[in-house]
Write a protein that holds these residues in place. Sequence first.
Motif, mmCIF file in Angstrom:
data_model
loop_
_atom_site.group_PDB
_atom_site.id
_atom_site.type_symbol
_atom_site.label_atom_id
_atom_site.label_comp_id
_atom_site.label_asym_id
_atom_site.label_seq_id
_atom_site.Cartn_x
_atom_site.Cartn_y
_atom_site.Cartn_z
ATOM 1 N N PRO A 116 0.920 -1.071 0.093
ATOM 2 C CA PRO A 116 0.119 0.035 0.081
ATOM 3 C C PRO A 116 0.801 1.228 0.056
ATOM 4 O O PRO A 116 1.804 1.318 0.385
ATOM 5 C CB PRO A 116 -0.704 -0.067 1.366
ATOM 6 C CG PRO A 116 -0.833 -1.386 1.649
ATOM 7 C CD PRO A 116 0.512 -1.813 1.410
ATOM 8 N N SER A 117 0.311 2.286 -0.801
ATOM 9 C CA SER A 117 1.000 3.606 -0.785
ATOM 10 C C SER A 117 0.697 4.598 0.207
ATOM 11 O O SER A 117 1.084 5.619 0.345
ATOM 12 C CB SER A 117 1.087 3.984 -2.124
ATOM 13 O OG SER A 117 -0.294 4.198 -2.481
ATOM 14 N N ASP A 118 -0.583 4.180 1.037
ATOM 15 C CA ASP A 118 -1.217 5.158 1.752
ATOM 16 C C ASP A 118 -1.226 4.840 3.178
ATOM 17 O O ASP A 118 -1.712 5.630 3.959
ATOM 18 C CB ASP A 118 -2.776 5.470 1.153
ATOM 19 C CG ASP A 118 -3.427 4.097 1.358
ATOM 20 O OD1 ASP A 118 -2.889 3.101 1.516
ATOM 21 O OD2 ASP A 118 -4.716 4.075 1.411
ATOM 22 N N ARG A 119 -0.378 3.942 3.259
ATOM 23 C CA ARG A 119 -0.238 3.496 4.775
ATOM 24 C C ARG A 119 1.079 2.593 5.092
ATOM 25 O O ARG A 119 1.605 1.976 4.047
ATOM 26 C CB ARG A 119 -1.551 2.719 5.471
ATOM 27 C CG ARG A 119 -1.968 1.441 4.670
ATOM 28 C CD ARG A 119 -3.077 0.745 5.408
ATOM 29 N NE ARG A 119 -3.471 -0.558 4.549
ATOM 30 C CZ ARG A 119 -2.822 -1.572 4.318
ATOM 31 N NH1 ARG A 119 -1.663 -1.825 5.093
ATOM 32 N NH2 ARG A 119 -3.409 -2.378 3.727
ATOM 33 N N ARG A 120 1.360 2.205 6.200
ATOM 34 C CA ARG A 120 2.258 1.427 6.602
ATOM 35 C C ARG A 120 1.804 -0.357 5.948
ATOM 36 O O ARG A 120 0.645 -0.498 6.552
ATOM 37 C CB ARG A 120 2.776 1.306 7.833
ATOM 38 C CG ARG A 120 3.552 2.807 8.164
ATOM 39 C CD ARG A 120 4.040 2.612 9.482
ATOM 40 N NE ARG A 120 4.731 3.951 9.888
ATOM 41 C CZ ARG A 120 5.503 4.127 11.132
ATOM 42 N NH1 ARG A 120 5.375 3.206 12.085
ATOM 43 N NH2 ARG A 120 6.116 5.164 11.383
#
Length: 312
Positions: A116-120
């Motif tokens: 994911p690019s929007d969270r860890r």
Amino acid sequence: MSATVVIPTLGRPSLAELLTALAPGVAEHDLELLIVDDRPGSPPPLDVPATVLAGPSRGPAAARNVGWRAAKHDWVAFLDDDVRPDADWADRLMDDLAGADERVGGIQGELRVPLPSDRRPTDWERVTAGLAQGAWITADMAYRREALEGCGGFDERLPRAFREDAELAYRVREQGWTLRRGQRRITHPVRPESPWVSLRTQRGNADDALLRRLYGPGWRELLEIPPGRRSRHVAVTVAGLTALALAAARRPRLSAVAGLVWTAGTAEFAAARIAPGPRDPREVATMLVTSAAIPPAATWHWLRGWWRWRTL
């Protein structure tokens, strides 16, 4: 030059997407495509020319052995049924094989794991991402049939998709072959899993016990497998059991000391898993519960494997 592509499957939905991506390259390069179906009596629907072989239902190592032994070409490329090859995968496979000198016994493809690019990433996502750094993993690995024949193929005593590829690679190199990395590329998505997947994967400790018996204390270095946490898991488990035993024996002070050791070890393990993750309530709760359960589970499966393979 051509090759055989062997895909063991349990009928995952991703198989259809994989076959669709392979279809143009299979036709252009006249690749032999063998699907080893490890689910008795339920052949997968196919939209591309392929031969379906019945698997022995004893895990991926045994299924791959069925595939390569039926192959008609000198090179056998193994793919997992949940990967997505690049559009030029077949072209690059042919280039990889054409560029191999006579001592090259195997060529690994490049593997990518999208995160994911929007969270860890979660713990499971990080575990899957570790495949991208794996050595000689059969998510995309091509071997000369001669190399497979020389070492007997995959060891079917390793029933999981866990270590069986690293163990084969070691024996291939022991026969005098070299292994190298190629230019073809696949994507390995993170498949949906239960929150308790980390507990289920502890069964692999039984396979580690077999490898320890076969290759001695240095088995991880020989097979190019990173160090694990088993010694700490054993220590935490012993501390917990000791605390319970001392409490039952009415030795509260000693029980409290052992309990503190267990608590500290469990807390360290949980923190190491929580810190790089998304830290949302669901992930934190899962990490806390599984971090307490994993050490005894890992220890139990290791002992189970040690007992099973004690006479080797």
